[in-house]
Enzyme design. Structure first.
Site: not given
Ligand code: AMP
Length: 282
Positions: A37, A150
């Site tokens: 994030h 991604k």
């Molecule tokens: P989430 O809190 O899981 O909804 O994720 C929020 C944002 O962070 C989304 O755009 C996800 O794709 C991104 N995200 C989550 N994990 C990763 C990661 N390991 N690497 C890059 N972006 C991430």
């Protein structure tokens, strides 16, 4: 950093800043922030004057039997991490502020392509929940640019398609996958893994890398996919899907396609893990 939970209050403040010529960058999240994030926040900081992050565990994107109730919520730690990065606004609405009539009576936004297969097969209403909440958040924040990871490649493509279809003047940028030292893609759901499972989970990344090597050396897509699935099953994964698709439309790749995405979702113990790799053949 200003923390605001009221959508109209945030919308008003940001509109005032926009009228003064400030560009707005946005990173929507569900909290339990990790380096993945935070990398998106860093990316957005380079592209905009004002950085807005949201933390909202969106009930509309969880299925009946999914982990909405147990999803990790760590707001005070998240606030510290965002303070340290020096962002301008953190938006932390309640369910009622986003869905005042309940999520089922709320108007929704649905994409008519890209959402049925891959993660959409085992999570039928998931992307409808995602596009609906992201559209609401976009209307509140009215960003010039927004970043999506991604790691959730299908979500990234779905959001890009939504902004194109609905003519939203927002640039969507994709952040590269941030990983643990053993290669496991960082995810809030990794907290459900035991220490032993976390080590075993690195097999997912290794299998995807080996699939890429096999494709590069000319093995048929069908055979490499079969090898990958067998390898993951041997290591205790329950497979949701393991596919090689085209990057742009996420349709199953043919042997002659060049811009490929190797994408996988599989359960290891309780959590369902996802990972992928962009593979560009010349
Ligand atoms: P989430 O809190 O899981 O909804 O994720 C929020 C944002 O962070 C989304 O755009 C996800 O794709 C991104 N995200 C989550 N994990 C990763 C990661 N390991 N690497 C890059 N972006 C991430």
């Amino acid at each position: 950093m200003k923390i605001i939970d009221n959508p109209v209050a945030l919308q008003q403040e940001l509109l005032t800043l926009k009228k003064k010529g400030k560009s707005i960058g946005f990173v929507p999240t569900m909290g339990n922030l990790h380096a993945g994030h935070l990398s998106l926040v860093q990316l957005i900081k380079k592209q905009s004057d004002i950085v807005v992050c949201s933390i909202f565990v969106n009930p509309a994107q969880f299925g009946e039997n999914e982990d909405l109730a147990s999803y990790p919520r760590t707001l005070s730690e998240d606030i510290q991490k965002l303070e340290a990065l020096g962002i301008d606004y953190l938006f932390t609405p309640t369910d009622n502020q986003i869905y005042p009539h309940g999520k089922n009576k709320h108007s929704s936004v649905e994409l008519n392509r890209l959402t049925e297969h891959l993660c959409g097969s085992s999570r039928p209403d998931h992307f409808k929940g995602v596009t609906t909440v992201v559209c609401i958040l976009f209307n509140i924040v009215q960003p010039d640019v927004a970043a999506f990871g991604k790691k959730d490649y299908q979500q990234y493509q779905v959001i890009k398609a939504m902004t194109r279809d609905l003519m939203m003047p927002i640039k969507i940028i994709g952040g590269e996958i941030v990983r643990e030292s053993n290669g496991l893609a960082m995810s809030s759901r990794n907290t459900y893994l035991s220490k032993a499972e976390k080590e075993k989970a690195s097999t997912l990344r290794q299998t995807i890398l080996s699939t890429a090597e096999q494709i590069k050396s000319g093995t048929s897509l069908e055979k490499t996919i079969e090898n990958a699935i067998n390898n993951l099953k041997r290591h205790g994964f329950k497979i949701d899907y393991f596919k090689v698709v085209r990057q742009n439309d996420l349709q199953e790749a043919q042997q002659t396609d060049k811009s490929l995405l190797i994408a996988c979702a599989a359960w290891l113990g309780q959590p369902r893990l996802i990972d992928n790799l962009e593979l560009n053949l010349n």
